[in-house]
Design a protein around this motif. Structure first.
Motif, PDB file in Angstrom:
ATOM      1  N   LEU A   1       0.834  -1.200   0.000  1.00  0.00           N
ATOM      2  CA  LEU A   1       0.000   0.000   0.000  1.00  0.00           C
ATOM      3  C   LEU A   1       0.875   1.260   0.000  1.00  0.00           C
ATOM      4  O   LEU A   1       1.455   1.604   1.040  1.00  0.00           O
ATOM      5  N   PRO A   2       0.998   1.938  -1.144  1.00  0.00           N
ATOM      6  CA  PRO A   2       1.704   3.222  -1.119  1.00  0.00           C
ATOM      7  C   PRO A   2       0.847   4.233  -0.346  1.00  0.00           C
ATOM      8  O   PRO A   2      -0.378   4.242  -0.501  1.00  0.00           O
ATOM      9  N   LEU A   3       1.485   5.044   0.482  1.00  0.00           N
ATOM     10  CA  LEU A   3       0.708   5.953   1.340  1.00  0.00           C
ATOM     11  C   LEU A   3      -0.170   6.893   0.510  1.00  0.00           C
ATOM     12  O   LEU A   3      -1.323   7.137   0.866  1.00  0.00           O
TER      13      LEU A   3
ATOM     14  N   SER B   1       3.068   5.787  -5.840  1.00  0.00           N
ATOM     15  CA  SER B   1       2.673   4.446  -6.304  1.00  0.00           C
ATOM     16  C   SER B   1       3.792   3.784  -7.115  1.00  0.00           C
ATOM     17  O   SER B   1       4.119   2.615  -6.900  1.00  0.00           O
ATOM     18  N   GLU B   2       4.348   4.561  -8.033  1.00  0.00           N
ATOM     19  CA  GLU B   2       5.388   3.987  -8.909  1.00  0.00           C
ATOM     20  C   GLU B   2       6.585   3.502  -8.102  1.00  0.00           C
ATOM     21  O   GLU B   2       7.180   2.476  -8.414  1.00  0.00           O
TER      22      GLU B   2
ATOM     23  N   ASP C   1      -3.871   1.474  -4.064  1.00  0.00           N
ATOM     24  CA  ASP C   1      -3.488   2.870  -3.771  1.00  0.00           C
ATOM     25  C   ASP C   1      -4.710   3.799  -3.798  1.00  0.00           C
ATOM     26  O   ASP C   1      -4.563   5.000  -3.929  1.00  0.00           O
ATOM     27  N   SER C   2      -5.922   3.207  -3.659  1.00  0.00           N
ATOM     28  CA  SER C   2      -7.081   4.100  -3.712  1.00  0.00           C
ATOM     29  C   SER C   2      -7.813   4.189  -2.373  1.00  0.00           C
ATOM     30  O   SER C   2      -8.085   3.167  -1.745  1.00  0.00           O
ATOM     31  N   GLY C   3      -8.102   5.417  -1.965  1.00  0.00           N
ATOM     32  CA  GLY C   3      -8.800   5.665  -0.688  1.00  0.00           C
ATOM     33  C   GLY C   3      -7.805   5.907   0.438  1.00  0.00           C
ATOM     34  O   GLY C   3      -6.583   5.778   0.259  1.00  0.00           O
TER      35      GLY C   3
ATOM     36  N   THR D   1       3.308  -0.956   4.071  1.00  0.00           N
ATOM     37  CA  THR D   1       2.976   0.424   3.716  1.00  0.00           C
ATOM     38  C   THR D   1       4.245   1.174   3.318  1.00  0.00           C
ATOM     39  O   THR D   1       5.208   1.249   4.081  1.00  0.00           O
ATOM     40  N   PHE D   2       4.170   1.691   2.106  1.00  0.00           N
ATOM     41  CA  PHE D   2       5.323   2.418   1.532  1.00  0.00           C
ATOM     42  C   PHE D   2       5.016   3.910   1.673  1.00  0.00           C
ATOM     43  O   PHE D   2       4.030   4.409   1.129  1.00  0.00           O
TER      44      PHE D   2
END
Ligand code: GAP
Length: 437
Positions: free
Chosen positions: A350-352, A357-358, A378-380, A399-400
């Motif tokens: 999960l990117p913060l 995201s990339e 990566d949504s929400g 979590t990134f």
């Protein structure tokens, strides 16, 4: 953390909402007692089957696998006793036409129908649970066939072929995972009693002299299996059938029972089947299924100990056992406390925020290559994304965040406790591997 009790309705709703299970032919109104499994359901079933295959490996002897046919000729089912004995007592209400199983639906013929309130019963009749079919265009008795009501019989009829082609030595087992069909009078409790379901069966062939020890060995081994996949063992009990209630083939049967919200019910049956099945098939087919014992110089039919559990019933049991509602960060959440080996998705990356995201993708790709069933989301808000994963039983999330860009570390967030810890990205795969062992 407070907890509210799980109900069947909550499990059914979660299964549909999250795509674990759908009613079969849903857009046509569904079929009673038949279900389709969606993506997550399929993955979880595969995990259950893999865990079972591992669990039957043992120090007594080898296991050989069989993928038997679903349709069997009438002669085979006469030999097995299913044509004569595989039925349930049923009764119909002549007013509302509802049909009941008198042994299970708590029907009292002296009282009115629980559905319409009128007392107008037919006689109690035996109803055979096998689905009958016809092979080819002929309508005579020779074309009569049945969908198998258990996988076991295909094992017995192929016993000699498996034995000789594998040069198997007693004791050994033949295992099978596959579909079975029963025209249940009253399918109920969702996946508990279905008309089309999957079984995982092991037929263990041994000498009669050691068969009771072997039976006890398998009872203990099956118990250990349920503990290894994380079931709450305080909800498991072993129930020995009284002699007068044993199935037509069994000398001794112990059920592994689980405490569902609707009471203690059978999850798995462990049966000492003696020499019944092989003897019957020898008689009816005219093919000798005895094997020659080098030690005694005698030809004997081996004794069978069977362990049999439904994939779908175990699936339902695991969901009941794992379903939890608690409060976290002031919100109610639903989570599935599934054992990591059973959880359909093993981890989520999960990117913060979408902006990074990339940067998070390489970790996702690395994990996906090794573990296949990894999510990327990566949504929400991050809280919502944790809840989504909790609800489908994903054991951990990576979590990134912006700090990850600098220190090459991610946060591991644990499903059950919500606890978080920081680890190096380069250790993420090993971290997950350790969880799955
Ligand atoms: N070969 C033995 C045999 O079939 P069983 O007790 O009739 O024995 C074994 O079935 C297991 O199969 C059960 O313990 C249950 O887990 C599963 N099973 C049986 N009937 C089922 C049904 N209608 N729907 C779902 N699972 C079922």
């Amino acid at each position: 953390m407070s907890q509210t009790p799980v109900t069947l309705e909550k499990i059914v709703s979660l299964c549909k909402r999250k795509g674990f299970v759908f009613p079969a032919a849903d857009i046509y109104g569904g079929i009673n007692g038949i279900y389709d499994f969606g993506h997550l359901g399929y993955l979880m079933k595969e995990n259950i089957k893999n865990a079972w295959k591992k669990s039957i490996q043992n120090e007594l002897g080898d296991i050989y696998f069989l993928d038997g046919s679903l349709i069997g000729p009438q002669a085979m089912w006469i030999a097995s006793g299913h044509v004569e004995n595989f039925h349930d007592p049923m009764i119909d209400c002549m007013n509302c036409k509802k049909r009941f199983r008198t042994d299970d639906d708590q029907i009292d013929v002296n009282k009115p129908c629980p559905s319409c309130g009128i007392k107008s019963w037919t006689d109690i009749r035996d109803f055979n649970l096998m689905f009958q079919t016809q092979l080819g265009a002929l309508q005579d008795d020779s074309a009569k066939a049945y969908l198998r009501p258990e996988t076991a019989q295909t094992i017995f009829v192929q016993f000699k072929n498996v034995l000789t082609t594998n040069r198997a030595k007693i004791p050994f087992g033949i295992a099978q995972i596959g579909k079975s069909f029963r025209n249940e009078i009253t399918p109920k409790q969702f996946l508990f009693r279905m008309r089309e379901f999957e079984q995982m069966e092991l037929e263990w062939f041994c000498k009669d002299a050691t068969s009771m020890e072997t039976f006890e060995f398998w009872v203990q081994k099956r118990k250990a299996f349920y503990s290894s996949i994380g079931l709450d063992m305080s909800k498991i009990r072993m129930y020995q059938h009284p002699t007068e209630k044993l199935s037509h083939y069994s000398k001794c049967t112990i059920d592994v029972e689980y405490e569902f919200p609707f009471g203690f019910k059978e999850l798995e049956g462990i049966a000492h089947r003696g020499t019944f099945d092989l003897t019957q098939h020898t008689k009816h087919s005219g093919k000798d299924l005895a094997i020659f014992d080098q030690e005694t110089g005698l030809s004997e039919i081996p004794t069978v100990v069977e362990t049999s559990v439904g994939v779908d019933r175990l699936f339902l049991t695991l969901l009941f056992d794992a379903y939890t509602e608690d409060e976290m960060d002031g919100e109610t959440r639903v989570l599935l406390k599934l054992h990591p080996t059973i959880a359909p998705i093993k981890a989520a990356v999960l990117p913060l925020t979408k902006k990074i995201s990339e940067n998070a993708e390489p970790l996702y790709k690395t994990l996906k290559k090794q573990f296949t069933n990894i999510d990327f989301d990566d949504s929400g808000s991050i809280g919502k994304r944790y809840r989504r994963q909790d609800e489908i039983g994903t054991p951990i999330c990576f979590t990134f965040d912006f700090q990850s860009l600098e220190d090459n570390m991610v946060t591991v967030r644990h499903r059950d406790s919500g606890k978080q810890e920081r680890i190096a990205i380069s250790n993420a795969a090993q971290y997950l591997e350790n969880l799955l062992v």
